[in-house]
Design a protein around this motif. Structure first.
Motif, short mmCIF file in Angstrom:
data_model
loop_
_atom_site.label_atom_id
_atom_site.label_comp_id
_atom_site.label_asym_id
_atom_site.label_seq_id
_atom_site.Cartn_x
_atom_site.Cartn_y
_atom_site.Cartn_z
N VAL A 1 61.70 50.43 49.34
CA VAL A 1 60.71 50.71 48.29
C VAL A 1 59.86 51.92 48.67
O VAL A 1 59.34 52.00 49.79
CB VAL A 1 59.79 49.50 48.05
CG1 VAL A 1 58.72 49.84 47.01
CG2 VAL A 1 60.60 48.29 47.59
N VAL A 2 59.71 52.84 47.73
CA VAL A 2 58.78 53.96 47.88
C VAL A 2 57.65 53.73 46.88
O VAL A 2 57.88 53.59 45.68
CB VAL A 2 59.46 55.32 47.62
CG1 VAL A 2 58.42 56.45 47.66
CG2 VAL A 2 60.54 55.58 48.65
N GLY A 3 56.43 53.67 47.38
CA GLY A 3 55.26 53.51 46.52
C GLY A 3 54.71 54.86 46.11
O GLY A 3 54.71 55.81 46.91
N VAL B 1 51.39 47.22 49.65
CA VAL B 1 51.69 48.42 50.42
C VAL B 1 52.49 48.07 51.66
O VAL B 1 53.41 48.82 52.06
CB VAL B 1 50.39 49.16 50.79
CG1 VAL B 1 50.66 50.31 51.76
CG2 VAL B 1 49.69 49.68 49.54
N ASN C 1 54.80 46.06 51.96
CA ASN C 1 56.21 45.88 51.61
C ASN C 1 56.90 47.19 51.26
O ASN C 1 58.07 47.18 50.86
CB ASN C 1 56.32 44.91 50.43
CG ASN C 1 56.17 43.46 50.85
OD1 ASN C 1 57.10 42.86 51.37
ND2 ASN C 1 54.98 42.91 50.65
N MET C 2 56.19 48.29 51.38
CA MET C 2 56.77 49.60 51.05
C MET C 2 57.27 50.29 52.32
O MET C 2 56.76 50.06 53.42
CB MET C 2 55.74 50.46 50.33
CG MET C 2 55.35 49.88 48.97
SD MET C 2 53.98 50.73 48.17
CE MET C 2 53.89 49.83 46.61
N ASP C 3 58.26 51.12 52.15
CA ASP C 3 58.82 51.87 53.27
C ASP C 3 58.21 53.26 53.39
O ASP C 3 58.30 53.90 54.43
CB ASP C 3 60.34 52.00 53.10
CG ASP C 3 61.04 50.65 53.14
OD1 ASP C 3 61.42 50.23 54.23
OD2 ASP C 3 61.15 50.01 52.08
N MET D 1 54.75 55.65 51.39
CA MET D 1 53.72 55.75 50.35
C MET D 1 53.47 57.22 50.04
O MET D 1 53.14 58.01 50.95
CB MET D 1 52.43 55.08 50.80
CG MET D 1 51.24 55.32 49.88
SD MET D 1 51.48 54.82 48.18
CE MET D 1 51.39 53.04 48.34
#
Length: 371
Positions: free
Chosen positions: A192-194, A266, A268-270, A272
């Motif tokens: 995931v990218v935030g 956040v 859980n994101m890879d 940001m």
């Protein structure tokens, strides 16, 4: 004797960064002195009381503010970018007026981890200089703020460079974030990218750029893109206007979240990618590599504190520049996590120092007196 603190800031306005600053401030102050009585001046006292479990009064309730200050040992002004007149010309005078009231009542006053400036115009600079030199203690969150204080001629109080209060907050479990992703059908095996965006003045160029970058992240990295709103509901609208420009699927989170939920999301994101300062700071707290795009000196100042710099600004950033940085961070995520963690550990101690200095300020005083 119970010590009483009044906190003045941009609270109760559904801004995740400011609510996180208040949560972090209360957390660290409470750890140091569980018996503190804290009253928060808020745009929405009911929301602030429910969200943070503190007494809260309206920012327009001048009699209530005067009463709270009269019984207080200390006024804390901050954190955040309260003392500037770029995003709002009137708010600077409001926050200075609260400080002035406390000074007149001979109460201790601390500017708490503030990002000072930019302050533009002779009257604003004069007001800031006169009132700023009457407070007891100033801590700022970056070296750029130190330079602004020096430019304004504020030299009389004790001044110390610390760090943004949110950097002292404890990391949280990732389960709540996973549950939110699941509700949005954004869970699964993909990384995931935030992306955290905001509207700014009349800029639209960056929205086209962000939409293209979102598409390229999905196609090139096989990642899921999730837009994270830090100011509700304004940032939802900003994210939706970008999502409308995309060709690949992306997810816009459309709800209002607590500080703990934001941190969990956040976590859980890879990666940001953010315009919002506190989206970057949340990434730092949760150990997530980050990329910042500048719209205000506070972005540049925070990134500089961890040895980084923004990838352009809203009016000139390009998709190629952003994607080059995305690939660089993506390919060496572990390296950037480790490097950022080492620098942020030092900032975390400095962030906690804000609360320590606040309590030192009132530790040996008699109520209502001033040094």
């Amino acid at each position: 004797m119970e010590r009483r603190i009044v906190v003045s800031g941009y609270y109760g306005s559904k801004n995740a960064g400011d609510e996180a600053m208040l949560a972090a401030m209360l957390e660290v102050l409470g750890d140091l002195d569980p018996k503190l009585h804290i009253t928060v001046i808020s745009a929405s006292p009911a929301d602030t009381s429910e969200r943070h479990g503190v007494e809260s009064i309206s920012w327009l309730g001048i009699p209530s503010i005067i009463k709270a200050l009269w019984h207080a040992d200390l006024l804390i002004s901050g954190g955040g970018s309260l003392l500037q007149n770029v995003t709002s010309r009137r708010s600077l005078y409001y926050y200075l007026a609260i400080i002035f009231l406390a000074v007149v009542m001979r109460k201790k006053v601390m500017l708490y981890a503030q990002g000072i400036g930019p302050i533009i115009g002779g009257l604003a600079e004069f007001a800031m200089r006169v009132i700023g030199n009457r407070v007891d203690l100033i801590t700022v969150r970056d070296k750029g703020s130190l330079a602004e204080l020096a430019r304004l001629g504020i030299t009389k109080p004790k001044i110390e460079c610390t760090a943004d209060p949110v950097l002292a907050i404890h990391p949280v479990d990732k389960a709540a974030g996973r549950a939110i992703f699941k509700r949005y059908h954004a869970d699964g095996a993909e990384p995931v990218v935030g992306i955290s965006v905001r509207n700014w003045q009349h800029e639209t160029h960056f929205k086209d750029v962000m939409a293209e970058v979102s598409d390229r992240i999905v196609r090139e990295l096989g990642a899921r893109v999730v837009f994270l709103p830090m100011q509700f509901p304004e940032d939802v609208h900003a994210a939706e206007s970008i999502a409308e420009r995309t060709h690949e699927p992306c997810t816009v989170l459309k709800d209002e979240y607590t500080t703990s939920e934001f941190l969990s999301l956040v976590g859980n994101m890879d990666l940001m990618l953010a315009i919002r300062l506190h989206a970057l700071i949340f990434a730092g707290v949760m150990g997530v590599p980050m990329i910042g795009v500048s719209y205000d000196p506070k972005i540049d100042r925070f990134l500089a504190s961890i040895g980084e710099k923004p990838v352009g600004s809203l009016d000139d950033v390009t998709a190629d520049e952003l994607m080059a940085e995305v690939r660089r961070k993506w390919n060496d995520k572990a390296v950037f996590r480790k490097r950022n963690a080492e620098l942020l550990a030092k900032l975390r101690d400095l962030a906690a120092r804000n609360a320590e200095l606040a309590l030192q300020l009132i530790g040996n005083q008699e109520k209502g007196t001033r040094r």
